[in-house]
Design a protein around this motif. Sequence first.
Motif, PDB file in Angstrom:
ATOM      1  N   UNK A 225     -70.190 -84.587 -58.531  1.00  0.00           N
ATOM      2  CA  UNK A 225     -69.970 -83.173 -58.845  1.00  0.00           C
ATOM      3  C   UNK A 225     -69.550 -82.480 -57.554  1.00  0.00           C
ATOM      4  N   UNK A 226     -68.519 -81.695 -57.605  1.00  0.00           N
ATOM      5  CA  UNK A 226     -67.992 -81.126 -56.365  1.00  0.00           C
ATOM      6  C   UNK A 226     -67.429 -79.733 -56.577  1.00  0.00           C
ATOM      7  N   UNK A 227     -67.318 -78.998 -55.487  1.00  0.00           N
ATOM      8  CA  UNK A 227     -66.699 -77.665 -55.493  1.00  0.00           C
ATOM      9  C   UNK A 227     -66.223 -77.367 -54.085  1.00  0.00           C
ATOM     10  N   UNK A 228     -65.187 -76.548 -54.001  1.00  0.00           N
ATOM     11  CA  UNK A 228     -64.681 -76.232 -52.679  1.00  0.00           C
ATOM     12  C   UNK A 228     -63.652 -75.121 -52.707  1.00  0.00           C
ATOM     13  N   UNK A 229     -63.087 -74.857 -51.527  1.00  0.00           N
ATOM     14  CA  UNK A 229     -62.060 -73.826 -51.411  1.00  0.00           C
ATOM     15  C   UNK A 229     -61.156 -74.146 -50.231  1.00  0.00           C
ATOM     16  N   UNK A 230     -59.960 -73.567 -50.265  1.00  0.00           N
ATOM     17  CA  UNK A 230     -59.051 -73.575 -49.114  1.00  0.00           C
ATOM     18  C   UNK A 230     -59.111 -72.173 -48.527  1.00  0.00           C
ATOM     19  N   UNK A 231     -59.693 -72.047 -47.362  1.00  0.00           N
ATOM     20  CA  UNK A 231     -60.045 -70.736 -46.829  1.00  0.00           C
ATOM     21  C   UNK A 231     -58.893 -70.055 -46.098  1.00  0.00           C
ATOM     22  N   UNK A 232     -57.697 -70.248 -46.612  1.00  0.00           N
ATOM     23  CA  UNK A 232     -56.513 -69.553 -46.100  1.00  0.00           C
ATOM     24  C   UNK A 232     -55.792 -68.957 -47.301  1.00  0.00           C
ATOM     25  N   UNK A 233     -55.579 -67.660 -47.277  1.00  0.00           N
ATOM     26  CA  UNK A 233     -54.927 -66.991 -48.400  1.00  0.00           C
ATOM     27  C   UNK A 233     -53.436 -67.306 -48.397  1.00  0.00           C
ATOM     28  N   UNK A 234     -53.008 -67.983 -49.428  1.00  0.00           N
ATOM     29  CA  UNK A 234     -51.591 -68.314 -49.600  1.00  0.00           C
ATOM     30  C   UNK A 234     -51.247 -68.262 -51.083  1.00  0.00           C
ATOM     31  N   UNK A 235     -49.953 -68.435 -51.358  1.00  0.00           N
ATOM     32  CA  UNK A 235     -49.515 -68.641 -52.736  1.00  0.00           C
ATOM     33  C   UNK A 235     -49.426 -70.145 -52.941  1.00  0.00           C
TER      34      UNK A 235
END
Length: 297
Positions: free
Chosen positions: A263-273
Amino acid sequence: MANTTNYNWETPDDTDLVKDGAAAIRTLGNSIDTTTKNLNPQTTTGALAYRSATANVNTALPIGTANQVLRVNSGGTAPEWATTADQTPLTTKGDLFGFDTADARIPIGTNGHILTADSTQSLGLKWAAPAASGALTKISSNAFSNVASVTIDNCFTSTYTDYLVIINNIYAGTTTDDILMQLRYSTSTQATDYYGSSYLVPYTGSNSTIQTNAGTSFQISNNIGSSTYRSTGQIFFSRVGNTSEIASWRGQLLDEGDTIATHFAGKANVARTYTGLLFKSSSSNITGNITIYGLEK
């Protein structure tokens, strides 16, 4: 001599002599014969009679030909037989009747389309693809075999807010390779600022965690599987395809070989399109299939 009221036939007066009786009867008979003929002018089987402009004189209308119909002539003065034109505008299998100021054809639509009311159409109807209503819309299916990485561009757009990514039968040359994921924007790969964690639960033994902290990619699992026991799973993405947003995801993966549920969760912490994805393993080539669906807003 007296005359009849309706047809004006001549009959003897009450004071006429008997000797004139034969002539009177003959005169009356001839009158009756003439009137009867005038009222029944038909001479062939199936002919009809209709009233003419002359009193007590009918006109014969011969029988028409096969499949003709009886109608009033263009002048509106008499009946006539006529061959009617085909009354249907339909020409093709599946056509429907429509109407504007006259009967008209609505051609058959495309497979899967539905008939939809549309006041901008001349007939008020059109065939159209059914509108999505909270359903998943398949965007792409991507099969790959023995490649260093698989890149899927232009799968995220502003059309949807959320996406479902199905990972099916993925494996690598080295069973214990990590499964790594990166996001794409335009034609570039985001290679910094990944954050998140994965929680691995085997069917036996101890649970473990993987933490991604400012990583160059996001590590989904540390056991990608083999050609015999592959991995399958799904990832839900939010805030991708839209301008300048920090993308996030959550998902599950099952390694069929060691029966490890991740089970996993995450983010890319740079705002882009963000517009696409890249999957790879930590050291060897990968094989599998990835299908992407958009969830209607």
